[in-house]
Design an enzyme around this catalytic site. Structure first.
Site, PDB file in Angstrom:
ATOM      1  N   GLU A 169      58.711  91.799 -29.212  1.00  0.00           N
ATOM      2  CA  GLU A 169      60.012  92.385 -28.886  1.00  0.00           C
ATOM      3  C   GLU A 169      59.851  93.697 -28.122  1.00  0.00           C
ATOM      4  OE1 GLU A 169      62.598  90.496 -32.589  1.00  0.00           O
ATOM      5  OE2 GLU A 169      62.305  92.662 -32.477  1.00  0.00           O
TER       6      GLU A 169
ATOM      7  N   ALA B 232      50.535  90.559 -31.432  1.00  0.00           N
ATOM      8  CA  ALA B 232      51.524  89.676 -30.785  1.00  0.00           C
ATOM      9  C   ALA B 232      52.409  89.030 -31.838  1.00  0.00           C
ATOM     10  CB  ALA B 232      50.822  88.621 -29.940  1.00  0.00           C
ATOM     11  N   GLY B 233      52.804  89.817 -32.821  1.00  0.00           N
ATOM     12  CA  GLY B 233      53.760  89.330 -33.801  1.00  0.00           C
ATOM     13  C   GLY B 233      55.176  89.598 -33.339  1.00  0.00           C
ATOM     14  N   VAL B 234      56.117  89.552 -34.270  1.00  0.00           N
ATOM     15  CA  VAL B 234      57.528  89.737 -33.923  1.00  0.00           C
ATOM     16  C   VAL B 234      57.751  91.077 -33.239  1.00  0.00           C
ATOM     17  CG1 VAL B 234      59.851  89.954 -34.863  1.00  0.00           C
ATOM     18  CG2 VAL B 234      58.262  88.280 -35.837  1.00  0.00           C
ATOM     19  N   ILE B 235      57.282  92.147 -33.859  1.00  0.00           N
ATOM     20  CA  ILE B 235      57.541  93.490 -33.331  1.00  0.00           C
ATOM     21  C   ILE B 235      56.842  93.692 -31.988  1.00  0.00           C
ATOM     22  CG2 ILE B 235      57.299  95.966 -33.783  1.00  0.00           C
ATOM     23  CD1 ILE B 235      57.354  95.295 -36.788  1.00  0.00           C
ATOM     24  N   GLY B 236      55.609  93.249 -31.886  1.00  0.00           N
ATOM     25  CA  GLY B 236      54.859  93.430 -30.649  1.00  0.00           C
ATOM     26  C   GLY B 236      55.508  92.716 -29.473  1.00  0.00           C
TER      27      GLY B 236
ATOM     28  N   HIS C 183      82.560  71.310 -27.682  1.00  0.00           N
ATOM     29  CA  HIS C 183      82.003  71.151 -26.341  1.00  0.00           C
ATOM     30  C   HIS C 183      82.781  72.029 -25.356  1.00  0.00           C
ATOM     31  CE1 HIS C 183      80.281  69.192 -22.803  1.00  0.00           C
ATOM     32  NE2 HIS C 183      81.522  69.131 -22.308  1.00  0.00           N
TER      33      HIS C 183
ATOM     34  N   ALA D 166      64.874  91.965 -43.391  1.00  0.00           N
ATOM     35  CA  ALA D 166      66.015  92.688 -43.951  1.00  0.00           C
ATOM     36  C   ALA D 166      66.944  91.756 -44.714  1.00  0.00           C
ATOM     37  CB  ALA D 166      66.781  93.386 -42.825  1.00  0.00           C
ATOM     38  N   HIS D 167      67.219  90.569 -44.145  1.00  0.00           N
ATOM     39  CA  HIS D 167      68.164  89.662 -44.811  1.00  0.00           C
ATOM     40  C   HIS D 167      67.595  89.097 -46.099  1.00  0.00           C
ATOM     41  CE1 HIS D 167      66.084  87.654 -41.415  1.00  0.00           C
ATOM     42  NE2 HIS D 167      65.948  86.626 -42.227  1.00  0.00           N
TER      43      HIS D 167
END
Length: 478
Positions: free
Chosen positions: A195, A189-193, A451, A327-328
């Protein structure tokens, strides 16, 4: 001996190709070696990010989000449509087209900047030499003054669920499903999972996410992690924490996963299983015995804060060295190293690297979490503002989430910015810039925000640090 260069970059991912272009722009004779070959058998640049990572996953996230929005939410806007269907093959084709365009674009940038593109597999030799096994079968040794290793990373395999490319796939394979599997399991359940789970859940899969850790998004601020868990669960992701996978059995077109949790041993059967438990640095056959470059026990090339290895003239950047595999981060390290090689003074600020999870709503943060400052014993203040109180968020039908700013209690300097909400990945740049310039919450509070925008929530959160938010009741000061 083959041609001589000032700089040879190994790997044309977001770290390597950026470093190569920067070095060439600074007047250095530069070559970049890439071994990645696409399905048509052609060398392509861009590495994991452009070919099987950031960009293709975002193409599918955006497509699936638009589909789900049209199916579930357009009625809220007074738009009545029926029969909304997802054409998964067309989505995959569009994704592949985007990848082809972008990878081809890098090749064009190499030509425009005078970077020599070498196709093949590189190995660092001793004494400023790089051996390249070219795709045509020939081998050449190139001399260079400096070497930048940007070989990237690969998905981690786990013995209980070996990838077979069919019923069990890694994150790359999950981008090429031709139809939404009815029952989809995700390990991690990390970033890739999260997404990938979101993509296929929106497209109709019954998704179960198995996470070994007992906590959800432990690296994120606890307030946002708690809200994100609630929101994603409500969207249909069945996230099981403390679920440690111990085995898997493939039978025909389905796979049964065995795992243990607080209730003992469990089993669940899926049509597809995605394994995304992390990535490891890629250094296989990269360094000759006499290269002398130190590699840690975990496989990372050891570097200092300026990405220098223990060998003079050899640098390493990106996923193959310490720090987040983003990547960044790799790109900025590439710029820093190219500048240093060219004789300029450069230092990347590792305290202001943003993190983003592209779920809906997005989760983004920079700097320290509240639990980190608390554990460090730092006296701090927080200010939060919910998107439920934002006029623009209401207009967008995107009122879930909040902005939270953490500051040093004594100096008011911003220690962390955390955003859960629509466009959080775009808005977090405001926090990055503020922290890069050492801003205080007062600096943001005194800044004029347009605004109506979602960014006004950042302004209000900064005001809330001192109890002066305008559009919500402020907490009483102790």
């Amino acid at each position: 001996m083959a041609e001589k260069f000032d700089v040879i970059v190994i790997g044309a991912g977001p770290g390597g190709y950026v470093a190569a272009i920067r070095a060439a722009q600074l007047g250095l004779k530069t070559a970049c070696v890439e071994k990645w070959v696409n399905a048509e058998g052609r060398t392509v640049h861009g590495g994991t990010c452009l070919n099987v990572g950031c960009i293709p996953s975002k193409a599918l996230l955006e497509a699936s989000h638009k589909f789900a929005e049209a199916r579930d939410d357009f009625d809220t806007f007074g738009i009545e449509i029926s029969g909304v269907k997802a054409d998964v093959e067309k989505m995959i084709s569009r994704k592949n087209g985007i990848v082809k365009t972008l990878t081809g674009g890098i090749s064009g940038l190499f030509k425009a900047n005078g970077v020599t593109a070498l196709e093949g597999t590189a190995k660092v030799l001793g004494s400023g030499k790089v051996e390249v096994a070219h795709r045509d079968g020939s081998t050449a040794v190139y001399e260079t003054r400096d070497i930048i290793i940007a070989s990237g990373s690969v998905p981690v395999d786990i013995p209980p669920a070996p990838v077979n490319g069919d019923t069990i796939v890694d994150s790359s394979g999950a981008l090429d499903f031709t139809a939404a599997p009815k029952r989809l399991g995700v390990i991690g359940a990390g970033v890739i999972g999260l997404e990938l789970g979101s993509v296929w859940s929106r497209l109709g899969s019954d998704v179960t996410v198995l996470e070994a850790m007992d906590s959800f998004l432990a690296s994120a601020d606890e307030t946002l992690a708690k809200d994100a868990y609630r929101i994603l669960s409500k969207q249909g992701l069945n996230i099981k924490l403390g679920a440690r996978v111990t085995g898997s059995t493939v039978a025909g077109n389905e796979v049964t996963v065995t795992y243990t949790d607080a209730n003992g041993e469990q089993q669940q059967t899926f049509d597809k299983l995605i394994v995304c438990v992390g990535r490891r640095p890629y250094t296989e056959q990269l360094l000759s015995a006499d290269a002398g470059v130190k590699v840690s026990d975990r496989g990372f090339i050891e570097v200092d804060d300026q990405c220098c290895t223990n060998v003079v003239g050899v640098y390493a950047i990106g996923d193959v060295v310490r720090g987040p595999m983003l990547a960044h981060k790799a790109s900025e390290e590439g710029v820093m190293v190219a500048d240093i090689i060219a004789g300029h003074k450069a230092q990347m600020n590792y305290d202001t690297i943003p993190n983003i999870i592209y779920t809906a709503p997005e989760i983004a943060w920079v700097g320290k979490t509240e639990q980190e400052v608390r554990e460090a014993g730092i006296a701090y203040e927080t200010g939060s503002f919910p998107f439920a109180a934002s006029g623009r968020a209401m207009a967008n039908n995107a009122t879930e989430g909040l902005v939270k700013i953490i500051t040093d209690k004594e100096t008011d300097r911003i220690l962390g910015v955390h955003i859960l909400g629509q466009q959080a990945g775009e808005m977090i740049a405001q926090g990055v810039i503020a922290m890069e310039f050492g801003s205080s919450a007062e600096d943001l509070a005194l800044t004029c925000f347009a605004h109506p925008t979602l960014s006004e929530a950042v302004h209000e959160a900064a005001l809330a640090v001192d109890g002066h938010a305008i559009h919500i009741p402020n907490r009483k000061r102790k």
